[in-house]
Structure formats: structure tokens, C-alpha cells
Write an enzyme that holds these catalytic residues in place. Sequence first.
Site, PDB file in Angstrom:
ATOM      1  N   SER A 142      -7.849  -1.501   8.643  1.00 46.19           N
ATOM      2  CA  SER A 142      -6.983  -0.793   9.583  1.00 46.19           C
ATOM      3  C   SER A 142      -7.601  -0.941  10.972  1.00 46.19           C
ATOM      4  CB  SER A 142      -6.915   0.692   9.219  1.00 46.19           C
ATOM      5  OG  SER A 142      -6.152   1.398  10.192  1.00 46.19           O
ATOM      6  N   TYR A 156     -10.929   8.557   6.387  1.00 48.04           N
ATOM      7  CA  TYR A 156     -10.117   7.327   6.388  1.00 48.04           C
ATOM      8  C   TYR A 156     -10.792   6.237   7.231  1.00 48.04           C
ATOM      9  CZ  TYR A 156      -5.976   4.340   6.855  1.00 48.04           C
ATOM     10  OH  TYR A 156      -5.104   3.276   6.837  1.00 48.04           O
TER      11      TYR A 156
HETATM   12  N1  NAD Z   1       1.317   1.966   7.378  1.00 59.35           N
HETATM   13  C1  NAD Z   1       0.442   1.855   8.351  1.00 59.35           C
HETATM   14  O1  NAD Z   1       0.801   2.082   9.499  1.00 59.35           O
HETATM   15  C2  NAD Z   1      -0.980   1.416   8.080  1.00 59.35           C
HETATM   16  C3  NAD Z   1      -1.839   1.258   9.166  1.00 59.35           C
HETATM   17  C4  NAD Z   1      -3.125   0.804   8.979  1.00 59.35           C
HETATM   18  C5  NAD Z   1      -3.572   0.477   7.713  1.00 59.35           C
HETATM   19  N2  NAD Z   1      -2.734   0.634   6.641  1.00 59.35           N
HETATM   20  C6  NAD Z   1      -3.271   0.249   5.335  1.00 59.35           C
HETATM   21  O2  NAD Z   1      -2.449  -0.744   4.771  1.00 59.35           O
HETATM   22  C7  NAD Z   1      -2.394  -0.579   3.350  1.00 59.35           C
HETATM   23  C8  NAD Z   1      -0.935  -0.413   2.900  1.00 59.35           C
HETATM   24  O3  NAD Z   1      -0.402   0.721   3.564  1.00 59.35           O
HETATM   25  P1  NAD Z   1       1.111   1.156   3.377  1.00 59.35           P
HETATM   26  O4  NAD Z   1       1.472   1.831   4.642  1.00 59.35           O
HETATM   27  O5  NAD Z   1       1.916   0.059   2.864  1.00 59.35           O
HETATM   28  O6  NAD Z   1       0.917   2.280   2.243  1.00 59.35           O
HETATM   29  P2  NAD Z   1       2.024   2.910   1.243  1.00 59.35           P
HETATM   30  O7  NAD Z   1       1.529   4.279   0.912  1.00 59.35           O
HETATM   31  O8  NAD Z   1       3.362   2.780   1.825  1.00 59.35           O
HETATM   32  O9  NAD Z   1       1.865   1.961  -0.035  1.00 59.35           O
HETATM   33  C9  NAD Z   1       0.612   1.918  -0.692  1.00 59.35           C
HETATM   34  C10 NAD Z   1       0.796   1.458  -2.112  1.00 59.35           C
HETATM   35  O10 NAD Z   1      -0.506   1.534  -2.748  1.00 59.35           O
HETATM   36  C11 NAD Z   1      -0.364   2.196  -3.980  1.00 59.35           C
HETATM   37  N3  NAD Z   1      -1.608   2.879  -4.352  1.00 59.35           N
HETATM   38  C12 NAD Z   1      -2.161   3.957  -3.743  1.00 59.35           C
HETATM   39  N4  NAD Z   1      -3.260   4.331  -4.405  1.00 59.35           N
HETATM   40  C13 NAD Z   1      -3.422   3.458  -5.439  1.00 59.35           C
HETATM   41  C14 NAD Z   1      -4.384   3.349  -6.463  1.00 59.35           C
HETATM   42  N5  NAD Z   1      -5.381   4.222  -6.592  1.00 59.35           N
HETATM   43  N6  NAD Z   1      -4.256   2.334  -7.357  1.00 59.35           N
HETATM   44  C15 NAD Z   1      -3.207   1.454  -7.265  1.00 59.35           C
HETATM   45  N7  NAD Z   1      -2.258   1.543  -6.321  1.00 59.35           N
HETATM   46  C16 NAD Z   1      -2.378   2.530  -5.403  1.00 59.35           C
HETATM   47  C17 NAD Z   1       0.793   3.178  -3.788  1.00 59.35           C
HETATM   48  O11 NAD Z   1       1.380   3.575  -5.021  1.00 59.35           O
HETATM   49  C18 NAD Z   1       1.744   2.358  -2.913  1.00 59.35           C
HETATM   50  O12 NAD Z   1       2.634   1.578  -3.685  1.00 59.35           O
HETATM   51  C19 NAD Z   1      -3.264   0.631   3.032  1.00 59.35           C
HETATM   52  O13 NAD Z   1      -4.549   0.182   2.676  1.00 59.35           O
HETATM   53  C20 NAD Z   1      -3.304   1.381   4.346  1.00 59.35           C
HETATM   54  O14 NAD Z   1      -4.460   2.152   4.463  1.00 59.35           O
HETATM   55  C21 NAD Z   1      -1.453   1.123   6.784  1.00 59.35           C
END
Ligand code: NAD
Length: 268
Positions: A142, A156
Site C-alpha cells: 500500500s 495497517y
Molecule cells: N482499496 C484500496 O484503496 C487499497 C489501498 C491500498 C492497499 N490496498 C490493499 O490491496 C489489497 C486488496 O484490497 P481490496 O480493496 O481489493 O480489498 P477487499 O476487502 O475489497 O478484498 C479483499 C479480498 O481478500 C479476501 N481476504 C481477506 N482476508 C483473507 C484471508 N485471511 N484469507 C483469504 N482471503 C482473505 C477477502 O475475502 C476479499 O475477497 C489488500 O491487501 C489491501 O490492503 C487496498
Amino acid sequence: MMGKLDNKSAIITGAAAGMGKGVARTFVRYGAEIALIDFSEAVFDTAEELQKEGYNALGYKVDVRDAAGLKNTYAEIAERFGKIDILVNVAGVGDLKLFWEADDEFRDRIFDVNFKGTWNSCRAAVPYMMNAGYGKIVNFGSVTGVLAVDPGMTAYASSKGAIMGFTKALAQDLASHNITVNAILPGMVDTPMLQKSCTEACPEDPQSIKDNIASGIPLKRLGTPEEAGEVAAFLSSEESSYVTGTHIVFDGGSTLPETPATGWSPNT
Ligand SMILES: NC(=O)c1ccc[n+]([C@@H]2O[C@H](COP(=O)([O-])OP(=O)(O)OC[C@H]3O[C@@H](n4cnc5c(N)ncnc54)[C@H](O)[C@@H]3O)[C@@H](O)[C@H]2O)c1
């Protein structure tokens, strides 16, 4: 038409929703056969959605905190596909709490999923890549913890900073095996995770929070899961053959402003 991931087999974690699903969609379009990993039942719906469109996509319900479960599942996938060329670690949780409200259990849960989950997944896939003398690993970090932070992000940010350190160190260990390891650092991307944060911040009008966030981003919008998929496809393809141990910032310029509070511009 040749796709940049033709004849490649890929594992994508967190693939039921959000950016993991975006990566899955992009990868099949570029010709990869894929295995989707998620702890949500929805992983089967996502796999089925792609199968109905004619793509080779298998769904597996596994929690990335379960190292033994991942090891067994990746063995089964390696058997089915005959190899694991690409691993994209997207699974993560983004819960926020101010430092003095975050207990050890909260901290450990974030670390167990974000950092240890990424570690576990690499540990389960790397032996197959080393045997083949080929591999591409992409970890979702991130901008948080590496380039920027807001209040409530101690757990985080630390977990995402750890992923960046891990990515660089793993790239060193695996370079002589022809395996590249890189990270994507997303900013604000329109996914269920971001939707949840906006709903918590303003239950009656979460869209207003999204609009407000978008207005502060130089490109004036949130990123999409498919755009994240394009960056992951680049880092998983031969287009990035000389790129390892580094990251791509995927944030629409959100970490650029030097004076965000003033909105300074030469025209104002
Ligand atoms: N959305 C953002 O703006 C953003 C920004 C920076 C970083 N991120 C990172 O990008 C990645 C994806 O984020 P997103 O926004 O798509 O998240 P999201 O919550 O929309 O999707 C995450 C997916 O991971 C799965 N998941 C969570 N915990 C799990 C576990 N223990 N085992 C298996 N699956 C698991 C969830 O069921 C979900 O399908 C994450 O690592 C997040 O930290 C997201």
C-alpha cells in the site's frame, strides 16, 4: 491474438472480490489459467463467473493465515496446472484504530493476514518456482506505511511496510533462481474495502466521502480493480523481465501533493 500471459498459470489470493477479482479478470483476458484463493465462499461465484465466459479458472476456499492449508492447496494446483508460474498476493484487511485503542489482538490479526498471509503464500509457491527455475511474484502493499499515513493506521501501515521489506529481501533470495518479486502500492481504489471505510465514516452518504477523496487526487478519481490488474499483469509478464525487488505506485498521484492542505497552485 497472443496474450502477454499465454500459457502461464497463476495463483491469485484475495480473488473473490475487489482488486484480487480485478487481477483475476485481467489475467484470464491476457491468456493465463488461474487459481483463485479466498476465505470467502464468494470465491466460487467469481470462479464460476469466469468459467461461464470460457476461461480456465479454479476457485479454492482457503484462509491465507492457514500455512498448511495453503501448502496443500498449492500442491493440488501445481498438480492440476503442471506448474505455478505466477503468484499474486492480494488478500488483505484494512481495519483502522487509533494506537491507544488498538490492542494486541487487533494488531496481530492485521499482521497475520497482511504480512504472514503473504509470507505463507510465498512459502507454499516458491518451491515449485525454484524447481522450474522460473517465477513471478507480485505482492500488494500500500502507499500506506511506505509513502503516506493517516490517523488510525499504526497496525495497517506496519503490516504494509513489512510487505515492502519482505518483497525486497525475497527478491534477493530468489534472483539466482530466475524468480522476480515486486510490489504494487495502491492508493485509493474503488473496492468493497474502501466502500466499507466510507460507509463507516458516513453511513448516510458514503458516496460523499468517496467524492471528497477523489477530489483530492490529482487524477480526480479513484482507481479501479481492473487498472490494478493491468499493473499486476505487467509485473507478471516478460515485459518486466529486468524488474525485481521494487514497487509500482498505483495511486492516481494521490501521494504527490506537497502542500495538500493549501491546494497551492501557480494559478491561484
Ligand atoms: N482499496 C484500496 O484503496 C487499497 C489501498 C491500498 C492497499 N490496498 C490493499 O490491496 C489489497 C486488496 O484490497 P481490496 O480493496 O481489493 O480489498 P477487499 O476487502 O475489497 O478484498 C479483499 C479480498 O481478500 C479476501 N481476504 C481477506 N482476508 C483473507 C484471508 N485471511 N484469507 C483469504 N482471503 C482473505 C477477502 O475475502 C476479499 O475477497 C489488500 O491487501 C489491501 O490492503 C487496498
